[in-house]
Scaffold this active site. Structure first.
Site, short mmCIF file in Angstrom:
data_model
loop_
_atom_site.label_atom_id
_atom_site.label_comp_id
_atom_site.label_asym_id
_atom_site.label_seq_id
_atom_site.Cartn_x
_atom_site.Cartn_y
_atom_site.Cartn_z
N ASN A 9 -3.88 -1.40 2.57
CA ASN A 9 -5.31 -1.15 2.29
C ASN A 9 -6.06 -2.42 2.69
OD1 ASN A 9 -7.83 -0.68 1.23
ND2 ASN A 9 -7.19 -0.89 -0.91
N TRP A 10 -6.80 -2.34 3.79
CA TRP A 10 -7.46 -3.54 4.31
C TRP A 10 -8.79 -3.81 3.62
CZ3 TRP A 10 -6.34 -2.68 10.27
CH2 TRP A 10 -4.96 -2.79 10.47
N LYS A 11 -9.14 -2.95 2.68
CA LYS A 11 -10.38 -3.13 1.89
C LYS A 11 -11.56 -3.45 2.82
CE LYS A 11 -7.53 -4.78 -1.88
NZ LYS A 11 -7.53 -5.10 -3.27
N HIS A 97 -8.98 4.70 -5.93
CA HIS A 97 -8.59 3.28 -6.00
C HIS A 97 -9.37 2.61 -7.13
CE1 HIS A 97 -8.13 -0.94 -5.00
NE2 HIS A 97 -7.06 -0.58 -4.31
N GLU A 99 -10.79 -0.15 -7.43
CA GLU A 99 -12.06 -0.80 -7.07
C GLU A 99 -13.17 0.24 -6.95
OE1 GLU A 99 -10.53 -3.04 -3.74
OE2 GLU A 99 -9.45 -4.31 -5.14
N GLU A 169 -1.11 1.74 -9.74
CA GLU A 169 -1.66 0.42 -9.49
C GLU A 169 -2.28 -0.12 -10.78
OE1 GLU A 169 -2.47 -0.25 -5.08
OE2 GLU A 169 -4.29 0.54 -5.96
N GLY A 175 -4.82 -7.84 -6.73
CA GLY A 175 -5.51 -9.02 -6.21
C GLY A 175 -5.48 -10.21 -7.14
N SER A 215 -0.48 -6.77 -6.04
CA SER A 215 0.07 -8.06 -5.63
C SER A 215 1.48 -7.95 -5.04
CB SER A 215 0.04 -9.06 -6.79
OG SER A 215 -1.31 -9.30 -7.18
N GLY A 236 -2.54 -4.57 -0.67
CA GLY A 236 -3.88 -5.04 -0.30
C GLY A 236 -3.79 -6.33 0.49
N GLY A 237 -3.98 -7.45 -0.21
CA GLY A 237 -4.06 -8.77 0.43
C GLY A 237 -2.98 -9.05 1.47
C1 PEP Z 1 -4.75 -2.62 -3.45
O1 PEP Z 1 -5.80 -2.92 -2.90
O2 PEP Z 1 -4.46 -1.44 -3.61
C2 PEP Z 1 -3.87 -3.70 -3.91
C3 PEP Z 1 -2.77 -3.36 -4.53
O3 PEP Z 1 -4.26 -4.99 -3.63
P1 PEP Z 1 -3.32 -6.31 -3.73
O4 PEP Z 1 -2.04 -6.00 -3.01
O5 PEP Z 1 -4.13 -7.38 -3.05
O6 PEP Z 1 -3.09 -6.57 -5.19
#
Ligand code: PEP
Length: 256
Positions: A9-11, A97, A99, A169, A175, A215, A236-237
């Site tokens: 997920n490149w957000k 998600h 966010e 999640e 994050g 994470s 994500g990151g």
């Molecule tokens: C996500 O955006 O779904 C996520 C899990 O982010 P991260 O890996 O950065 O915690």
């Protein structure tokens, strides 16, 4: 056997040009991986260019969108419809998600409308669920997840469930650098599978893929994937860099 899936997920990162370079670099690094379904979810402005690269270069990488609106068209300024995503050869759309839930106020009802619109237009969806830190500390994890699943999947048919992937999640792990332990993640994912079984049947519960997200990085993917209930990761990151995402796709054990 459930095919593992690693989704990035490149957000709200990467311009369309940067997204093209990222998917090309990633494709080169994972070209020998056949037994994992790889998905990238760029920002919507990059969907067209990434879709074109995937098609022209015949990449074994699927395309996902991070969001959708449930109407087909209309006066909904700023929104993107399932018809538009389908036209760009989007395979998966993320729904729910954290966010979107917490920053943009999406309710379970809205998540459900999005999920059903995606499925109705012949795409697949990743339904995200997870508790906040307060909810975990107040021992409400099971109730919150049950509500998110029951309301999120309301009206989704047995047949449509083959196009649903779920992602657990925990909001406190997204994050933040904090990861649920593999055992914690495995337990909640086992409970999610049980809830799907109670809503549908044993076969659907055993077939549905449930990812962990929060994470995930090269240093913890191997131990997460070793858990029997965890079918992959939503990243994500660490998906924003081709090398680290490729290591996750290959679940390479990395000492940090
Ligand atoms: C996500 O955006 O779904 C996520 C899990 O982010 P991260 O890996 O950065 O915690």
């Amino acid at each position: 056997m459930r095919k593992p899936m690693i989704a990035g997920n490149w957000k709200m990162y990467k311009t369309a040009g940067q997204a093209v370079f990222l998917v090309q670099d990633l494709a080169m690094l994972v070209k020998d991986v056949k037994d994992v379904e790889i998905l990238v979810c760029p920002p919507c402005i990059a969907l067209k260019s990434v879709s074109t690269v995937i098609e022209v270069d015949k990449l074994r990488i699927k395309l996902g969108a991070q969001n959708v609106y449930w109407e087909e068209e209309g006066a909904f300024t700023g929104e993107i419809s399932p018809v538009m995503l389908k036209d760009l050869r989007v395979d998966y759309v993320i729904a729910g998600h954290s966010e979107r839930r917490h920053i943009f106020g999406e309710t379970n009802e809205m998540v459900n409308k999005k999920l059903r619109a995606v499925l109705a237009h012949g795409m697949k969806s990743i339904l995200c669920v997870g508790e906040t830190l307060d909810e975990r500390e107040e021992e409400k994890t099971a109730d919150i997840i049950k509500e998110q699943i029951f309301e999120g999947l309301a009206g989704v048919s047995f047949e449509e469930m083959k196009d649903v992937v779920m992602a657990y999640e925990p909001v406190w792990a997204i994050g933040t650098g904090l990861t649920a332990t593999p055992e914690q993640a495995n337990d909640v994912i086992g409970d999610i599978r049980g809830l799907v079984g109670s809503l549908y049947n044993e076969e659907i519960a055993m077939d549905i893929r449930i990812l962990y997200g929060g994470s995930v990085k090269p240093g913890n993917i191997a131990e997460l994937m070793a858990e029997p209930e965890i079918d992959g990761a939503l990243v994500g990151g660490a998906s924003l860099n081709a090398e680290s995402f490729a290591k996750i796709v290959k679940y390479e054990k990395v000492e940090e």
